[in-house]
Design a protein around this motif. Sequence first.
Motif, mmCIF file in Angstrom:
data_model
loop_
_atom_site.group_PDB
_atom_site.id
_atom_site.type_symbol
_atom_site.label_atom_id
_atom_site.label_comp_id
_atom_site.label_asym_id
_atom_site.label_seq_id
_atom_site.Cartn_x
_atom_site.Cartn_y
_atom_site.Cartn_z
ATOM 1 N N PHE A 128 0.523 -0.946 -0.076
ATOM 2 C CA PHE A 128 0.132 -0.290 0.011
ATOM 3 C C PHE A 128 0.910 0.827 0.174
ATOM 4 O O PHE A 128 0.354 2.937 0.086
ATOM 5 C CB PHE A 128 -0.961 0.028 1.598
ATOM 6 N N ALA A 129 1.813 1.203 0.011
ATOM 7 C CA ALA A 129 3.656 2.227 -0.434
ATOM 8 C C ALA A 129 2.579 3.116 0.922
ATOM 9 O O ALA A 129 3.183 4.472 1.335
ATOM 10 C CB ALA A 129 3.124 3.034 -1.766
ATOM 11 N N MET A 130 2.272 2.400 2.918
ATOM 12 C CA MET A 130 2.102 3.371 3.558
ATOM 13 C C MET A 130 2.634 2.603 4.576
ATOM 14 O O MET A 130 1.697 1.403 4.536
ATOM 15 C CB MET A 130 1.330 3.496 3.482
ATOM 16 N N PRO A 131 3.381 2.673 5.446
ATOM 17 C CA PRO A 131 4.358 3.278 5.672
ATOM 18 C C PRO A 131 5.309 3.611 4.167
ATOM 19 O O PRO A 131 5.458 2.462 4.126
ATOM 20 C CB PRO A 131 4.833 3.279 7.433
ATOM 21 N N PRO A 132 5.550 4.855 4.369
ATOM 22 C CA PRO A 132 7.234 4.303 3.088
ATOM 23 C C PRO A 132 7.680 3.651 4.255
ATOM 24 O O PRO A 132 8.174 3.289 5.399
ATOM 25 C CB PRO A 132 7.347 5.908 3.604
ATOM 26 N N MET A 133 8.855 2.817 2.123
ATOM 27 C CA MET A 133 9.254 1.955 3.216
ATOM 28 C C MET A 133 11.082 2.438 4.163
ATOM 29 O O MET A 133 11.297 1.422 5.219
ATOM 30 C CB MET A 133 9.833 1.215 1.917
ATOM 31 N N VAL A 134 11.412 3.804 3.428
ATOM 32 C CA VAL A 134 12.974 4.139 4.142
ATOM 33 C C VAL A 134 12.088 5.604 4.522
ATOM 34 O O VAL A 134 11.744 6.083 4.139
ATOM 35 C CB VAL A 134 13.658 4.592 3.415
ATOM 36 N N PRO A 135 12.216 5.658 5.845
ATOM 37 C CA PRO A 135 13.054 5.073 7.146
ATOM 38 C C PRO A 135 11.590 4.657 7.799
ATOM 39 O O PRO A 135 12.437 3.550 8.701
ATOM 40 C CB PRO A 135 13.535 6.189 7.679
ATOM 41 N N THR A 136 10.492 4.817 7.944
ATOM 42 C CA THR A 136 9.383 4.787 8.464
ATOM 43 C C THR A 136 9.427 2.962 8.830
ATOM 44 O O THR A 136 9.201 2.874 8.939
ATOM 45 C CB THR A 136 8.182 4.927 8.192
ATOM 46 N N ALA A 137 8.780 2.359 7.784
ATOM 47 C CA ALA A 137 8.694 1.017 7.779
ATOM 48 C C ALA A 137 9.790 0.312 7.954
ATOM 49 O O ALA A 137 9.554 -0.611 8.921
ATOM 50 C CB ALA A 137 7.820 0.150 6.279
ATOM 51 N N VAL A 183 16.802 3.191 18.774
ATOM 52 C CA VAL A 183 17.973 2.609 18.177
ATOM 53 C C VAL A 183 18.104 2.780 16.980
ATOM 54 O O VAL A 183 18.187 2.732 16.484
ATOM 55 C CB VAL A 183 18.096 1.336 19.033
ATOM 56 N N ALA A 184 16.519 1.969 16.139
ATOM 57 C CA ALA A 184 16.636 1.569 15.216
ATOM 58 C C ALA A 184 16.487 3.208 14.898
ATOM 59 O O ALA A 184 17.412 3.048 13.046
ATOM 60 C CB ALA A 184 15.612 0.892 14.721
ATOM 61 N N ALA A 185 15.217 4.043 15.175
ATOM 62 C CA ALA A 185 15.689 5.220 14.787
ATOM 63 C C ALA A 185 17.128 5.951 14.560
ATOM 64 O O ALA A 185 17.390 6.213 13.179
ATOM 65 C CB ALA A 185 14.385 6.351 15.062
ATOM 66 N N PHE A 186 17.968 6.216 15.547
ATOM 67 C CA PHE A 186 19.476 6.298 15.160
ATOM 68 C C PHE A 186 19.932 5.734 14.020
ATOM 69 O O PHE A 186 20.702 7.027 13.327
ATOM 70 C CB PHE A 186 19.226 6.453 16.852
ATOM 71 N N CYS A 187 20.187 4.861 14.217
ATOM 72 C CA CYS A 187 21.227 4.061 12.613
ATOM 73 C C CYS A 187 20.372 4.640 12.062
ATOM 74 O O CYS A 187 21.360 4.854 10.742
ATOM 75 C CB CYS A 187 20.768 2.764 13.159
ATOM 76 N N ILE A 188 18.663 4.433 11.058
ATOM 77 C CA ILE A 188 18.826 4.116 10.284
ATOM 78 C C ILE A 188 18.911 6.183 9.521
ATOM 79 O O ILE A 188 19.495 6.545 8.109
ATOM 80 C CB ILE A 188 17.559 3.531 10.179
ATOM 81 N N TYR A 189 18.288 7.181 10.856
ATOM 82 C CA TYR A 189 18.331 8.815 10.490
ATOM 83 C C TYR A 189 19.662 8.977 10.095
ATOM 84 O O TYR A 189 20.203 9.466 9.247
ATOM 85 C CB TYR A 189 17.721 9.220 11.767
ATOM 86 N N GLY A 190 20.721 8.468 10.842
ATOM 87 C CA GLY A 190 21.897 8.493 10.976
ATOM 88 C C GLY A 190 22.500 8.628 9.502
ATOM 89 O O GLY A 190 23.633 8.903 8.785
ATOM 90 N N ALA A 191 22.778 7.504 9.076
ATOM 91 C CA ALA A 191 22.736 6.431 7.634
ATOM 92 C C ALA A 191 22.162 7.504 6.675
ATOM 93 O O ALA A 191 22.908 7.642 5.653
ATOM 94 C CB ALA A 191 22.130 5.011 7.757
ATOM 95 N N LEU A 192 21.492 8.261 6.634
ATOM 96 C CA LEU A 192 20.617 9.079 5.583
ATOM 97 C C LEU A 192 20.805 10.120 6.236
ATOM 98 O O LEU A 192 20.371 11.282 5.242
ATOM 99 C CB LEU A 192 19.167 8.639 6.230
ATOM 100 N N GLY A 193 21.173 10.268 7.097
ATOM 101 C CA GLY A 193 22.080 11.975 7.164
ATOM 102 C C GLY A 193 20.556 13.004 7.663
ATOM 103 O O GLY A 193 21.244 14.403 7.518
ATOM 104 N N ILE A 194 20.442 12.590 8.348
ATOM 105 C CA ILE A 194 18.874 12.718 8.690
ATOM 106 C C ILE A 194 18.615 13.390 10.712
ATOM 107 O O ILE A 194 19.545 11.984 11.030
ATOM 108 C CB ILE A 194 17.969 12.984 8.458
#
Length: 179
Positions: free
Chosen positions: A74-83, A128-139
């Motif tokens: 369904f394209a919700m939630p967006p795969m990266v980063p949310t899902a 922890v997941a948000a910190f790692c994934i956002y960090g990898a995306l430069g957010i």
Amino acid sequence: MTATKTRSLIRNLTASAVCLALCLLLPFLTGQIPTFGSMLAPMHLPILLCGFICGWQYGLAVGFAAPLLRSLLFAMPPMVPTALIMAFELAAYGVATALLYRALPKKPAYVYVSLIAAMLIGRAVWGVAAFCIYGALGIEFGWGIFWAAVFTKAWPGMLVQLILIPSIVLAMRKSNLMV
């Protein structure tokens, strides 16, 4: 495989499939509620129940797969980063509820203890997941964002979870549908 193990396997697979289906469908219902719809965290309810009812393996699998599958379908939630972040969070919910429920005494108060502890563990894993994934995306990701996302915006969903999950688990126990 014995008849009892076969029945248990079929019961757990069926309950897990129902929980996965609920994860895919409930967000459509709550999405219709202005302002609070997304704050109700509709995918969390079936995962928490899956952990309580089926065990950690099923809670882990359904929790990790549900947001990814919903994103693909369904394209919700967006795969990266949310899902992707939610996959780790929901998997943690499924594992934590199951392990805590199995380890603690089978008194009604401990259903609440298991649930609250699992909610905190899942939110920590989300951080922890948000910190790692956002960090990898430069957010940028800091304590303010973590606090707002995990508690301030999530309180309606947490309230619903605290009301519904113990009621369902205790009713199922009383009806001998689970241990």
